[in-house]
Design an enzyme around this catalytic site. Structure first.
Site, PDB file in Angstrom:
ATOM      1  N   HIS A 134      12.633  -3.784   4.250  1.00  0.00           N
ATOM      2  CA  HIS A 134      12.786  -5.411   3.962  1.00  0.00           C
ATOM      3  C   HIS A 134      14.044  -5.266   2.770  1.00  0.00           C
ATOM      4  O   HIS A 134      14.235  -4.097   2.237  1.00  0.00           O
ATOM      5  CB  HIS A 134      11.594  -5.381   2.940  1.00  0.00           C
ATOM      6  CG  HIS A 134      11.373  -6.655   2.482  1.00  0.00           C
ATOM      7  ND1 HIS A 134      12.117  -7.267   1.271  1.00  0.00           N
ATOM      8  CD2 HIS A 134      10.724  -7.968   3.007  1.00  0.00           C
ATOM      9  CE1 HIS A 134      11.915  -8.432   0.946  1.00  0.00           C
ATOM     10  NE2 HIS A 134      10.675  -8.910   1.983  1.00  0.00           N
ATOM     11  N   ASP A 210       7.793   1.750   0.013  1.00  0.00           N
ATOM     12  CA  ASP A 210       7.455   0.466   0.024  1.00  0.00           C
ATOM     13  C   ASP A 210       6.190   0.174   0.672  1.00  0.00           C
ATOM     14  O   ASP A 210       6.139   0.270   2.017  1.00  0.00           O
ATOM     15  CB  ASP A 210       8.614  -0.426   0.829  1.00  0.00           C
ATOM     16  CG  ASP A 210       8.077  -1.932   0.826  1.00  0.00           C
ATOM     17  OD1 ASP A 210       6.953  -2.455   0.547  1.00  0.00           O
ATOM     18  OD2 ASP A 210       9.088  -2.647   1.403  1.00  0.00           O
ATOM     19  N   GLN A 213       3.133  -4.010   2.900  1.00  0.00           N
ATOM     20  CA  GLN A 213       2.223  -4.296   4.002  1.00  0.00           C
ATOM     21  C   GLN A 213       1.015  -3.384   4.155  1.00  0.00           C
ATOM     22  O   GLN A 213       0.179  -3.796   4.406  1.00  0.00           O
ATOM     23  CB  GLN A 213       3.170  -4.260   5.465  1.00  0.00           C
ATOM     24  CG  GLN A 213       4.378  -5.177   5.307  1.00  0.00           C
ATOM     25  CD  GLN A 213       3.739  -6.737   5.218  1.00  0.00           C
ATOM     26  OE1 GLN A 213       2.778  -7.060   5.941  1.00  0.00           O
ATOM     27  NE2 GLN A 213       4.737  -7.549   4.762  1.00  0.00           N
ATOM     28  N   LYS A 236       0.353 -10.187  -1.437  1.00  0.00           N
ATOM     29  CA  LYS A 236       0.037 -10.131  -0.066  1.00  0.00           C
ATOM     30  C   LYS A 236      -1.519  -9.314   0.172  1.00  0.00           C
ATOM     31  O   LYS A 236      -1.634  -8.977   1.414  1.00  0.00           O
ATOM     32  CB  LYS A 236       1.337  -9.053   0.567  1.00  0.00           C
ATOM     33  CG  LYS A 236       2.677  -9.624   0.490  1.00  0.00           C
ATOM     34  CD  LYS A 236       3.483  -8.394   0.974  1.00  0.00           C
ATOM     35  CE  LYS A 236       5.010  -9.234   0.888  1.00  0.00           C
ATOM     36  NZ  LYS A 236       5.203 -10.503   1.761  1.00  0.00           N
ATOM     37  N   CYS A 376      13.521 -11.102   5.655  1.00  0.00           N
ATOM     38  CA  CYS A 376      14.146 -10.295   4.630  1.00  0.00           C
ATOM     39  C   CYS A 376      14.316  -9.149   5.202  1.00  0.00           C
ATOM     40  O   CYS A 376      14.316  -8.119   4.551  1.00  0.00           O
ATOM     41  CB  CYS A 376      13.345 -10.505   3.277  1.00  0.00           C
ATOM     42  SG  CYS A 376      13.267 -12.082   2.477  1.00  0.00           S
TER      43      CYS A 376
END
Length: 418
Positions: A134, A210, A213, A236, A376
């Site tokens: 991302h 990251d 998710q 999220k 993104c």
């Protein structure tokens, strides 16, 4: 087959209709999740009964706000396998990732004292990212490289849309940082973290994960994963917008120079100089987003009540239905693995000859909400030879009926543009 969860009734927004009375089919969880009533009520109750600035007042309401704020930190720490002092509140994951990158920059500029020297970069040092990233975990590292003279390198993706772990030799003795995604918001592929962490440790590089998710959809334990830093966002994972988390190993947070400075993160301020508080407060300048952290606490409690393993199994079944349904449509390209092994229920796809915005519009006319664009993540789209895609992403509240409606709608898309 794993028993599916049935919790859509906990999410008030999903009761609404759209586009002339059509039932809402919400398949845009990868962008932002809906909130259960428990989260909405927790945030509302805080604002009604306990709203005050934290770590500042000596009155009862300030004490209550501070207690709620730090209780949320403790809950999140336990949720991701971290210690209390390893959790820093940010406004989102983007800020958390920038916090780490700017910490390296400030150390390079000589800020932070002796312990910060471990983060200093020199011309010719290397920062390794991946093609799956991302932009939030790519652009800050591009900027850091440009400002310090470091060289940006990257791990490529395979034709299937996974990181090519045969190419870890891109991590060399000059590598100082390895930043990578735990799960792609485009391909849905879940990264095998262990070999990357092992290789980074061999050369003395720091790892930055990251987890936007993954934290919302899988059991995650940063201590067991062995990463040095990780970031994720509340919105999220069923929590409010405006709150995110940066995880950092305690010894690293103690050495990292702060990014934002001002009130609430200082010890002694004179007209000549300032000393900073220890982490995590060192990184939490200014008035904090207390109501949102309370909502984050409620979201974590909700997810714990369901069980993250149960949630992962539920979404694995939905991923299977999504992939099987799309496979019925000749020529439609899935950007990512077509099997559910180590994969989320996040499916980006390209309908040949049809712009993703048109795909999204036809689906929206049927009450089906999906994401369109490059999400993104332009480099990974480029790797697949497309500029953009449509993306269906399921969540804990999604059910087989949502997937069935989406596949039916996608058939209408193909028929409409045939």
């Amino acid at each position: 087959m794993t028993k599916l969860l049935n919790v859509a009734g906990d999410f008030p927004l999903l009761d609404r209709t759209v586009r002339g009375g059509k039932p809402l089919v919400y398949l845009d969880t990868g962008a932002t999740s809906q909130k259960p009533a428990a989260v909405l009520e927790a945030e509302r109750t805080f604002n009604l009964r306990h709203n005050a600035a934290v770590h500042r007042g000596a009155h009862q309401i300030a004490e209550e706000a501070t207690e709620a704020y730090e209780a949320a930190r403790d809950a999140v720490a336990q949720f991701v396998g971290a210690d209390f002092g390893e959790i820093v509140w940010t406004k989102n994951a983007t800020e958390g990732l920038n916090l780490v990158a700017y910490g390296f920059l400030n150390a390079t500029l000589g800020r932070g004292g002796g312990d910060a020297a471990r983060f200093r970069l020199a011309a010719g040092d290397e920062i390794v990212v991946t093609e799956l990233e991302h932009h939030a975990n790519l652009v800050p590292w591009q900027e850091l490289a440009a400002k310090t003279g470091a060289v940006l390198r990257w791990i490529p993706v395979t034709a299937e849309g996974r990181l090519d772990l045969e190419k870890l030799d891109v991590i060399t003795e000059r590598t100082r940082v390895v930043a990578f995604t735990h799960a792609s918001n485009v391909t849905g592929a879940i990264t095998d973290v262990a070999p990357i962490v092992t290789r980074a440790r061999e050369v003395g590089a720091y790892t930055v994960l990251d987890a936007c998710q993954s934290a919302a959809h899988l059991p995650v334990n940063f201590g067991e994963l062995g990463v040095d830093f990780a970031a994720f966002s509340g919105h999220k994972m069923l929590a409010p917008t405006g709150v995110g988390v940066l995880y950092g190993r305690r010894e690293l947070l103690e050495a990292l120079p702060p990014f934002l400075t001002g009130g609430s993160m200082v010890e002694i301020v004179t007209m000549e100089s300032t000393t900073f508080m220890p982490p995590p407060q060192r990184f939490e300048a200014g008035t904090q987003m207390v109501a949102q952290t309370v909502g984050m606490h409620a979201a974590v409690d909700y997810l714990n009540g369901l069980g993250m393993a149960n949630l992962a199994a539920h979404e694995d079944q939905l991923a299977k239905l999504l992939l099987e349904g799309i496979a019925e449509l000749p020529g439609v390209q899935v950007l990512g693995p077509t099997e559910t092994t180590d994969r989320l229920a996040v499916v980006a796809f390209d309908v040949p000859g049809v712009h993703p915005h048109d795909v999204g519009q036809v689906l929206d006319d049927q009450g089906i909400a999906v994401r369109v664009g490059h999400h993104c993540a332009q480099p990974v789209h480029r790797a697949f030879g497309v500029h953009a895609s449509a993306r269906a992403s399921a969540g804990v509240y999604s059910g087989p009926e949502d997937i069935e409606a989406f596949i039916k709608g996608l058939h209408q898309v193909v028929k409409f543009f045939d």
